[in-house]
Design an enzyme around this catalytic site. Structure first.
Site, PDB file in Angstrom:
ATOM      1  N   GLU A 129     -63.650  25.122   6.064  1.00  0.00           N
ATOM      2  CA  GLU A 129     -63.389  25.608   7.423  1.00  0.00           C
ATOM      3  C   GLU A 129     -64.643  26.086   8.149  1.00  0.00           C
ATOM      4  O   GLU A 129     -64.655  27.115   8.811  1.00  0.00           O
ATOM      5  CB  GLU A 129     -62.300  26.687   7.391  1.00  0.00           C
ATOM      6  CG  GLU A 129     -60.981  26.119   6.895  1.00  0.00           C
ATOM      7  CD  GLU A 129     -59.814  27.081   6.864  1.00  0.00           C
ATOM      8  OE1 GLU A 129     -58.668  26.604   6.739  1.00  0.00           O
ATOM      9  OE2 GLU A 129     -60.052  28.303   6.972  1.00  0.00           O
ATOM     10  N   GLU A 247     -55.820  20.557   3.173  1.00  0.00           N
ATOM     11  CA  GLU A 247     -55.074  21.815   2.999  1.00  0.00           C
ATOM     12  C   GLU A 247     -54.010  21.905   4.078  1.00  0.00           C
ATOM     13  O   GLU A 247     -54.300  21.696   5.248  1.00  0.00           O
ATOM     14  CB  GLU A 247     -56.032  23.007   3.107  1.00  0.00           C
ATOM     15  CG  GLU A 247     -55.367  24.371   3.005  1.00  0.00           C
ATOM     16  CD  GLU A 247     -56.366  25.512   3.177  1.00  0.00           C
ATOM     17  OE1 GLU A 247     -57.474  25.423   2.601  1.00  0.00           O
ATOM     18  OE2 GLU A 247     -56.049  26.476   3.905  1.00  0.00           O
TER      19      GLU A 247
END
Length: 453
Positions: A129, A247
């Protein structure tokens, strides 16, 4: 995954025979690897609000890595490992941008030790991220691309004597088209094998509307635009790569209590597995195996939640060949079809989001072998053959039940902690397929011929 000796955990992973486990996430970029002849000094993660994401830098000890790999080897798990892509960078004076080259020394020692121990890693993922605006921290796309080139050279050098070379995945973040495109253009051909992006399309876990969103076909379909966009970016800027969901837990911040860990969440979960397949995604990593409300296994007892059984049926029945499906019924009936896994024929997945309407479905195969012809031949599935049916419903008709029924019987662990058998009911192929309100059906049609299969 604290108790690797837990029998239920072991049996749950082994039931898949080849379950992909992604090790990484929020804190992976803060990890120091304590391996090698002269391991660095490091401590366990500690809460520290003055540090990135509220945690100090933490340590992965050699002994823990050895324990994990013993577990992976025994269960047949396929491993994706997330590397510490922030290592060596410094925070810019303003914002959450981190600058400078990635320092690969720590990762190099860790990968070298992994090779020395003959631990099998399917793929190394670079960062978590950090793409676009990032979550807590971000890295410029051009810089990221250059670091990926360095990682590729490192992997090739360390694995030069190995028969197989692990894949490289990146960036493990939320999709922003220009950032992803620039990352692929900069890193260049053959560097990134899988473009991993994260999806939390249901919103916050605490949102009281969460349970309605997982039953709303128009809401579930909104994310299709993201899947289409990322496929187009890959086609234009990195056609050597494939799209992966790295994810996804549906609802962020650990999912929704009494929603994400109950039967109703399988409406979202199986719909996403079906939808991403139609948009050429190769892998879907569920957040999480253990931890939070969105875990496949209960965080304290490890007893499977309903989504575990949904995932296991998908894994066993739906092969990699994806077929186009349409129906002329209500939007509350979701339909997907794949070539059956390791058996002839086609497996159909039907999801009934309606709480009051049932559907009787007749399956037909479009055998249009000549795409330029004006007419298409629709061949109903008829004859004397049989099909296998797996009907999933909630215990007591309560969609927030944590007990899933398969063909009317509760899916529960055996007395010795084994995953129960999941046997189908057999039906006449020519009979309509009944899909009850608020139910999910897998149907394996052995006699259905599809040219793609």
């Amino acid at each position: 995954m604290n108790d690797l000796n837990n029998n239920i955990l072991f049996n749950a992973v082994k039931a898949f025979k080849s379950l992909r486990l992604r090790l990484g996430g929020t804190l992976q970029d803060r990890v120091v690897y304590k391996v090698g002849k002269k391991p660095v000094k490091c401590e366990n993660f500690k809460l520290d609000q003055n540090e990135l994401l509220g945690f100090s830098t933490g340590c992965l000890n050699r002994s823990r890595w050895d324990e994990l790999n013993a577990f992976f080897n025994k269960t047949g798990a396929i491993i994706t490992f997330g590397l510490n892509a922030l290592h060596g960078r410094k925070k810019a004076p303003q914002g959450n941008l981190y600058v400078g080259d990635w320092d690969s020394k720590d990762a190099r020692k860790f990968i070298r030790y992994t090779i020395l121990k003959n631990y099998k890693i399917d793929s190394w993922e670079f960062g978590n991220e950090l793409a676009g605006r990032g979550i807590g921290a971000s890295v410029d796309a051009t810089q990221y691309g250059k670091d990926l080139i360095a990682l590729k050279k490192l992997i090739n050098r360390l694995y030069k004597k190995s028969t197989t070379v692990p894949k490289i995945l990146a960036p493990g973040g939320f999709f922003e088209a220009e950032w992803f495109a620039e990352m692929l253009r900069t890193s260049g051909s053959g560097v990134v094998d899988g473009v991993t992006h994260h999806i939390y399309n249901l919103g916050a876990g605490v949102d009281k509307n969460l349970i309605y969103r997982v039953q709303d076909p128009s809401y579930l379909s909104q994310v299709a635009q993201t899947y289409n966009d990322i496929v187009n970016v890959i086609k234009d800027s990195g056609p050597w790569s494939s799209a992966w969901i790295g994810e996804s837990g549906g609802a962020y911040n650990s999912g929704g209590k009494d929603v994400s860990n109950t039967f109703v969440n399988s409406f979202w979960y199986l719909d996403q597995l079906g939808m991403t397949s139609t948009f050429s995604h190769k892998v879907f990593c569920r957040q999480t195996l253990i931890g939070g409300n969105y875990a496949l296994l209960n965080t304290t007892t490890f007893i499977p939640n309903p989504d575990f059984y949904s995932a296991l049926l998908w894994h066993r029945l739906m092969g990699p060949g994806v077929l186009h499906t349409t129906h002329n019924s209500s939007p509350f009936l979701r339909s997907y079809a794949h070539c059956s896994r390791q058996s002839p024929g086609v497996t159909v997945l039907l999801i009934n989001l309606s709480n009051s309407t049932s559907f009787d479905v007749t399956v037909s195969s479009d055998l249009n072998l000549y795409p330029n012809a004006l007419a298409q031949s629709l061949v109903p599935v008829t004859g004397t053959g049989q099909r296998e049916e797996y009907h999933l419903t909630p215990q007591g008709g309560n969609i927030q039940s944590r007990v899933m029924l398969l063909n009317g019987q509760p899916l529960k662990l055996t007395s010795d902690g084994q995953i129960p058998e999941m046997k189908p009911v057999i039906a006449d192929t020519a009979a309509p397929l009944h899909v009850a309100p608020h139910s999910i059906v897998f149907a394996r049609l052995k006699d259905l011929k599809a040219p793609a299969c």
